[in-house]
Design an enzyme around this catalytic site. Sequence first.
Site, PDB file in Angstrom:
ATOM      1  N   SER A  66      35.452  37.130  34.961  1.00  0.00           N
ATOM      2  CA  SER A  66      35.938  37.785  35.754  1.00  0.00           C
ATOM      3  C   SER A  66      34.849  38.872  36.051  1.00  0.00           C
ATOM      4  O   SER A  66      34.455  39.357  37.165  1.00  0.00           O
ATOM      5  CB  SER A  66      37.216  38.289  35.538  1.00  0.00           C
ATOM      6  OG  SER A  66      38.424  37.254  35.559  1.00  0.00           O
TER       7      SER A  66
ATOM      8  N   ARG B 185      39.626  24.303  32.069  1.00  0.00           N
ATOM      9  CA  ARG B 185      40.376  24.530  31.193  1.00  0.00           C
ATOM     10  C   ARG B 185      41.114  23.515  30.420  1.00  0.00           C
ATOM     11  O   ARG B 185      41.633  23.375  29.378  1.00  0.00           O
ATOM     12  CB  ARG B 185      41.334  25.856  31.857  1.00  0.00           C
ATOM     13  CG  ARG B 185      40.431  27.213  32.056  1.00  0.00           C
ATOM     14  CD  ARG B 185      41.279  28.376  31.880  1.00  0.00           C
ATOM     15  NE  ARG B 185      40.618  29.357  32.797  1.00  0.00           N
ATOM     16  CZ  ARG B 185      39.717  30.139  32.016  1.00  0.00           C
ATOM     17  NH1 ARG B 185      39.249  29.911  30.868  1.00  0.00           N
ATOM     18  NH2 ARG B 185      38.963  31.016  32.741  1.00  0.00           N
TER      19      ARG B 185
ATOM     20  N   GLN C  45      42.757  38.486  42.272  1.00  0.00           N
ATOM     21  CA  GLN C  45      42.081  38.033  43.293  1.00  0.00           C
ATOM     22  C   GLN C  45      42.199  38.622  44.457  1.00  0.00           C
ATOM     23  O   GLN C  45      41.426  38.985  45.290  1.00  0.00           O
ATOM     24  CB  GLN C  45      41.796  36.448  43.372  1.00  0.00           C
ATOM     25  CG  GLN C  45      41.288  35.936  42.083  1.00  0.00           C
ATOM     26  CD  GLN C  45      41.305  34.302  42.120  1.00  0.00           C
ATOM     27  OE1 GLN C  45      41.576  33.860  42.998  1.00  0.00           O
ATOM     28  NE2 GLN C  45      40.607  33.790  40.933  1.00  0.00           N
TER      29      GLN C  45
ATOM     30  N   ARG D  32      32.124  40.207  39.314  1.00  0.00           N
ATOM     31  CA  ARG D  32      32.386  41.587  39.773  1.00  0.00           C
ATOM     32  C   ARG D  32      31.069  42.347  39.495  1.00  0.00           C
ATOM     33  O   ARG D  32      30.572  43.285  40.520  1.00  0.00           O
ATOM     34  CB  ARG D  32      33.519  42.541  39.082  1.00  0.00           C
ATOM     35  CG  ARG D  32      34.982  41.919  39.572  1.00  0.00           C
ATOM     36  CD  ARG D  32      35.741  42.053  38.573  1.00  0.00           C
ATOM     37  NE  ARG D  32      37.221  41.823  39.199  1.00  0.00           N
ATOM     38  CZ  ARG D  32      37.896  40.654  39.117  1.00  0.00           C
ATOM     39  NH1 ARG D  32      37.309  39.593  38.761  1.00  0.00           N
ATOM     40  NH2 ARG D  32      39.126  40.453  39.609  1.00  0.00           N
TER      41      ARG D  32
ATOM     42  N   ASP E 102      45.719  32.156  32.644  1.00  0.00           N
ATOM     43  CA  ASP E 102      44.369  31.140  32.152  1.00  0.00           C
ATOM     44  C   ASP E 102      44.560  30.620  30.922  1.00  0.00           C
ATOM     45  O   ASP E 102      43.891  29.521  30.545  1.00  0.00           O
ATOM     46  CB  ASP E 102      43.130  31.951  32.619  1.00  0.00           C
ATOM     47  CG  ASP E 102      42.759  32.144  33.767  1.00  0.00           C
ATOM     48  OD1 ASP E 102      43.589  31.841  34.952  1.00  0.00           O
ATOM     49  OD2 ASP E 102      42.082  33.098  34.234  1.00  0.00           O
TER      50      ASP E 102
ATOM     51  N   LYS F 188      45.737  26.509  40.923  1.00  0.00           N
ATOM     52  CA  LYS F 188      44.472  26.657  39.932  1.00  0.00           C
ATOM     53  C   LYS F 188      43.488  25.742  40.451  1.00  0.00           C
ATOM     54  O   LYS F 188      43.718  24.886  41.317  1.00  0.00           O
ATOM     55  CB  LYS F 188      44.616  26.758  38.594  1.00  0.00           C
ATOM     56  CG  LYS F 188      45.599  28.128  38.411  1.00  0.00           C
ATOM     57  CD  LYS F 188      44.566  29.388  38.589  1.00  0.00           C
ATOM     58  CE  LYS F 188      45.643  30.641  38.472  1.00  0.00           C
ATOM     59  NZ  LYS F 188      45.296  32.020  39.007  1.00  0.00           N
TER      60      LYS F 188
HETATM   61  C1  S3P Z   1      40.960  35.987  38.358  1.00  0.00           C
HETATM   62  C2  S3P Z   1      42.087  36.243  38.546  1.00  0.00           C
HETATM   63  C3  S3P Z   1      43.066  35.328  38.037  1.00  0.00           C
HETATM   64  C4  S3P Z   1      42.622  34.068  37.344  1.00  0.00           C
HETATM   65  C5  S3P Z   1      41.253  33.646  37.560  1.00  0.00           C
HETATM   66  C6  S3P Z   1      40.327  34.745  37.504  1.00  0.00           C
HETATM   67  C7  S3P Z   1      40.044  37.109  38.687  1.00  0.00           C
HETATM   68  O1  S3P Z   1      43.764  34.699  39.676  1.00  0.00           O
HETATM   69  O2  S3P Z   1      43.511  33.110  36.952  1.00  0.00           O
HETATM   70  O3  S3P Z   1      40.801  32.699  36.742  1.00  0.00           O
HETATM   71  O4  S3P Z   1      38.788  37.195  38.080  1.00  0.00           O
HETATM   72  O5  S3P Z   1      40.531  38.126  39.307  1.00  0.00           O
HETATM   73  P1  S3P Z   1      44.764  35.328  40.301  1.00  0.00           P
HETATM   74  O6  S3P Z   1      45.153  36.593  39.459  1.00  0.00           O
HETATM   75  O7  S3P Z   1      44.291  35.430  41.663  1.00  0.00           O
HETATM   76  O8  S3P Z   1      45.964  34.331  39.925  1.00  0.00           O
END
Ligand code: S3P
Length: 418
Positions: free
Chosen positions: A14, A379, A159, A18, A305, A332
């Site tokens: 993540s 996963r 997200q 970013r 996750d 997912k």
């Molecule tokens: C993520 C947010 C999560 C997660 C994904 C990564 C991110 O999804 O499941 O693997 O990096 O913002 P959501 O929060 O949108 O469900």
Amino acid sequence: MTPLEIYDIPGDKSISHRAIIIGALTSGVTTFNGFLCSEDCLNTLKIFRQLGVKIELKGTQVQVHGTGVTGLKSPSEILDVGNSGTGIRLIAGALSGSQISATLTGDHSIQKRPMGRILEPLLKMGASITANDNVPPLNVQGSKLKANVSYKMPIASAQVKSAVLLAACASEIPVTVIEPELCRDHTERMLRLFGATVQTESGQIKLVQPRLTAPLNEVQIPSDISSALFFICLTLMKNRNVIFKNIGLNESRIGCLAVLEQMGVDLSVKQFLHQYEPMGDIHIHPSSKRKNIEIPEDIIPNVIDELPILSMLALTQPGTLKVRGAEELRVKESDRIAGICRLATALGADVVEYRDGFDITAPEKPASEIKFDAHYDHRLAMSALIITKAFNIKAEITGLESISTSFPNFSALLEQLF
Ligand code: S3P
């Protein structure tokens, strides 16, 4: 006494996405260490190169020569995020508020993933973004967005929150997002590190000052706790004594440690760095009295996750693992509720599947061999490899190539360490 071992896990997925996006929207050079060189993050990196940003990658150090919000160029080709939901949703947000046009798409799985959740707030902000039936490809015509929109998210999604915040940064306007439950806050933290003002209070995230400035110091990306958990669970299944180094300990990501503790796991955490994200070592001690629990619904976004591998850990301890309120798992990389239940059933567990979760009880005697299709879901593929290694059973698993989207050296580490 079991000898102590020390493992290094690759960078946080993540935060690596970013790093590229926020680094690119800032004018000035930012150096990030510990970048995750997985397919998902490398696709995000490639996309920003296609948008005219110079990005240098040496090992796991990445240098982003940000162009600032006005410096991006419209690409001549369609932008391909591969398998990454984070990639497509965050980049679509950032580009909506920029001054360029682009089309974003991805692989077979991405083309089925819901985008209505980002279209709704972005359209409310005045963005020009379209999709057919709310799935990719997404066509974005960047424009200056409306200031001071306030958007209440119907689902707890980092997200969606990030798409809105990045759109606002690209248009240099204030925005407010309200989240129903705490979800990961890596975007807010990195924006603050880059000089933006983001205020958070009782679920309200206010981007008050959106202008970005490259930080003077190099930025460390911590190791990914979601990746570490595969080896933490195998450590527990094999009763080993291991320290996992430099792991991200962000409060919105460590729900899995609370779950492990409730299961009776003996672990200790030593936090030693807090540049913009807390980071430290997790010591897993051999823990013999583990049991299954009901995971509280309010922490589901924090462990979303991790549910595939926690479900496999459940097969190695008494009692029933109960998960509810996790319907998000159905959208997912694959339908993970169905995938977890298929895998646990193949392994001989007692499984009840619900719309929004499952009950899993360990088998008295696991199957002696299994066949499992991970449906190109990283996963599920890693979870299947860990549990079949722990049970030492013959397994024919398809879809293993997906592992390189998030954890390219997973199989090498598995071979080397266990
Ligand atoms: C993520 C947010 C999560 C997660 C994904 C990564 C991110 O999804 O499941 O693997 O990096 O913002 P959501 O929060 O949108 O469900």
